[in-house]
Design a protein around this motif. Sequence first.
Motif, PDB file in Angstrom:
ATOM      1  N   THR A 194       0.844  -1.199   0.000  1.00  0.00           N
ATOM      2  CA  THR A 194       0.000   0.000   0.000  1.00  0.00           C
ATOM      3  C   THR A 194       0.875   1.244   0.000  1.00  0.00           C
ATOM      4  N   LEU A 195       1.967   1.218   0.779  1.00  0.00           N
ATOM      5  CA  LEU A 195       2.855   2.382   0.801  1.00  0.00           C
ATOM      6  C   LEU A 195       3.451   2.625  -0.575  1.00  0.00           C
TER       7      LEU A 195
ATOM      8  N   ILE B  83       1.993   1.945  -3.477  1.00  0.00           N
ATOM      9  CA  ILE B  83       0.944   2.582  -4.277  1.00  0.00           C
ATOM     10  C   ILE B  83       0.802   4.049  -3.882  1.00  0.00           C
ATOM     11  N   PHE B  84       0.740   4.283  -2.557  1.00  0.00           N
ATOM     12  CA  PHE B  84       0.554   5.638  -2.050  1.00  0.00           C
ATOM     13  C   PHE B  84       1.718   6.530  -2.461  1.00  0.00           C
TER      14      PHE B  84
ATOM     15  N   ILE C  49      -3.590  -6.975  -1.788  1.00  0.00           N
ATOM     16  CA  ILE C  49      -4.312  -6.212  -0.773  1.00  0.00           C
ATOM     17  C   ILE C  49      -5.767  -6.663  -0.712  1.00  0.00           C
TER      18      ILE C  49
ATOM     19  N   ASP D 191      -4.344   7.100  -6.841  1.00  0.00           N
ATOM     20  CA  ASP D 191      -3.438   6.274  -6.042  1.00  0.00           C
ATOM     21  C   ASP D 191      -3.351   6.807  -4.626  1.00  0.00           C
ATOM     22  N   ILE D 192      -3.322   8.141  -4.501  1.00  0.00           N
ATOM     23  CA  ILE D 192      -3.211   8.715  -3.166  1.00  0.00           C
ATOM     24  C   ILE D 192      -4.457   8.380  -2.358  1.00  0.00           C
TER      25      ILE D 192
ATOM     26  N   GLY E 276      -4.508   4.792  -1.482  1.00  0.00           N
ATOM     27  CA  GLY E 276      -3.544   4.522  -0.431  1.00  0.00           C
ATOM     28  C   GLY E 276      -4.064   4.923   0.938  1.00  0.00           C
TER      29      GLY E 276
ATOM     30  N   LEU F  36      -6.796   2.532   2.059  1.00  0.00           N
ATOM     31  CA  LEU F  36      -6.243   1.225   2.408  1.00  0.00           C
ATOM     32  C   LEU F  36      -5.489   1.289   3.725  1.00  0.00           C
ATOM     33  N   PHE F  37      -4.753   2.392   3.951  1.00  0.00           N
ATOM     34  CA  PHE F  37      -4.048   2.521   5.225  1.00  0.00           C
ATOM     35  C   PHE F  37      -5.019   2.422   6.393  1.00  0.00           C
TER      36      PHE F  37
ATOM     37  N   ILE G  43      -6.361  -1.133   6.731  1.00  0.00           N
ATOM     38  CA  ILE G  43      -5.335  -2.034   7.256  1.00  0.00           C
ATOM     39  C   ILE G  43      -5.134  -1.769   8.742  1.00  0.00           C
TER      40      ILE G  43
END
Lengths: 398, 389
Positions: free
Chosen positions: A104-105, A107-108, B318, B359-360, B363, B366-367, B370
């Motif tokens: 994920t990092l 992608i981010f 993911i 994407d940001i 992200g 998802l963070f 998670i």
Amino acid sequence: MAQIISLLQAAIVFGTVIMFGCVGETLSEKAGNLNLGVPGIMYIGGISSLAASFFYEKNVENPSVVISIIISIVACFAASALAGLIFSFLTITLRANQNVTGLTLTIFGSGVANFFGGYLNKLAGGVGQISVRETSEGFRKRVPVSDSLAWKIPMMIILVALALLFVYLVVKEVMSVIKAQINKPTKGIRPRDKSMIKLAFRLLIYIACVICLVWMLLNYDSFTQIVFSYGFMTYVAVLVAVLTHYFLKKTRKGLNLRAVGENPATADAAGISIVKYKYLATIVGAGISGMGGLYYVMEYIKGTWANDGTIEGLGWLAVALVIFTVWKPLNAIWGAYLFGILYWMYFYVSGLTRSSQELFKMLPYLVTILVLIISSLSKKKENQAPASLGLSYFREDR
Amino acid sequence: MSSNSEAAVVKAKKPVVKEPLVRLSKRTNMSLGMQILVRALALLLGLVLAALFIFFITDLNPIEVYEAMWDGCFGGVNEMAMRLRISGTIKDICTLLILGIALAPAFKMRFWNCGAEGQMLMGGVATAFVMINYGDSIQGPALLIVMALAAIVVGAVWGLIPAIFKAIWNTNETLFTLMMNYIAIQITSYCVACWENPFGSNSVGIINPSTNAGWFPDIMEIGTYIEAKYFLNILIALISAVSMYIYLKHSKQGFEIAVVGESENTAKYAGISVKKVIIRTMIISGAIAGLAGFVGVAGVDHTISTSTAGGRGFTAIIVAWLSKFNAYIMILVCTLIVFLDRGASQIASQFQLNEYASDIITGIILFTVIGSEFFVNYKMNFRKAAKED
């Protein structure tokens, strides 16, 4: 000859980017954190250094190159460390799965970098328009080597001294072997001598180094071209690798960190603060990896930004390099350059069609898989991954 | 007098024990309702944080932005536009879903198969090979079956190689499969260069544009909004989802996978051959990922390139993780991620926002999701107010 020099130059520049990434990731993995966000962190490091120097150059009348360099380095380290902090918080405190968090990092990070890259490009006037030329040139300023005797004589002396050092090492090894043979017990149980192979290998490397040094002495021009054609960050990378090796192997804190990575339960029982070491290792490791992005932006593509996926590929190569170096930072120095040679070899080998070039590009990954297989076959404890790599630690599980 | 002072001394010497502010303990069980609540709250937090980001960086109204995202996936100015958009969304969900299903058995076994990207690419390459070389000789459904078989076999082999090394020598599978991805990308580049058409363009172009040999046929429309050409995509995805669910939950092999994932030692004591389970499961995982490549090449792009997988192999990791290897939840998670992705392309064009904003946003969300795992797995016990002696 010119081809080989050109290949070596390309290899060293390429290698430095992944060397930064590898050394940072080694530090993090030695503490048990498998940070698969390295590509994202390198993205973030690259874009933050670019943005920092861009805004400095734009908003100051007479930008000073030195300050711009310092600002971009600091910005890069800070931003990458922040990304590492996000990863650390999620995996250490919240005990999330490290693989998923790392991906994920990535992608981010790539989103952040490409988004702000496009935004900065727009500010600067168009796609690919952003350019921090002065800062980039500052980074790429070569060591001022000239043909004058003032340079030549000290360099030659250093080369001769290094050659003599290696000759001395060869002689020492041979003498120790002779002594061992003389003092060998004639009766009784004799242990099998596996060290003979290692000794032969070491001797080969030393002799190769001596030959290289002598060749460099004789071809002084080529030597300067190979060693001195880069900006200062290239040498900083080697220094960082050496310092990390020293920290991990020879200091108390490094020992504690390795203990945390191998068996956190035991380290915890011994009173080492798992949380502190893991956090610091991951954050500092992320900062170092981010410098790879800075080097890429400033030296590789010379101070601009393009929204292609090259940094991501370099990031994954850095992760591969960590395995290749068997988690030893000193190996990262020659390993990174070797990966650079393997990567660029297709360009310099004549007679390759465009399709077979693609097969050549596989080489770094194939070599990494080989090392992975050999190290898992080897069973030697020093060559294994840190035992708690990828696992989060919960004290009550102990 | 002395007893008083004795008592005073004893009292003064009693040690003061301070409880930590927060103490963590592992939860054994959390009710399903609470779990859903935790995840929903995390999702909400993620949306709020992403909205803050959108607002501060771009000065746009976040509600408008989210509306535009919804529009990009499910809306449109007229019926034809809606058809195109909804079909496109469903098609993307299907491909991602098949990849997630491929990873589910591997992850349940705690075999971190990060190689879905490479396995999908190899399956796609095999499919394209059959399409290009046998598109004229084999007719109709037989061609599709041959293509599918080729993709499955090649994908399975690609997944088998890391599995063998893990089973016998305990080689780290995360890194091995990661490297296999890049080798697959290079093999794909090589094949693209071999098959390029026109010469020198470095792209294969649409395969069999005139005969449509090997393309997914238009079978049947579903409702008014889903185009017929994606019928086979949806069918394959749904069949895979249901089969995987049944396989993992109700079959002996699925049970073995669960035991091996929980604890290898328990599996050994129970007589389960861990090596066999690892190899068998990775064959299945690679095969299904190869099937995703088949769907991607024959059903979606009709071409092969290094971007056929397009990073979906990593996204699928993911997806599989967040849905806890449950095939039905995977459908929801895939929908969310595809929504974020397609919606962001929409807002990129509509608001002149950089398309990487997706994407940001992905992200950030998802963070938070998670991170919410923590609250499901652990309980925080706060220090209670100190009681008076």
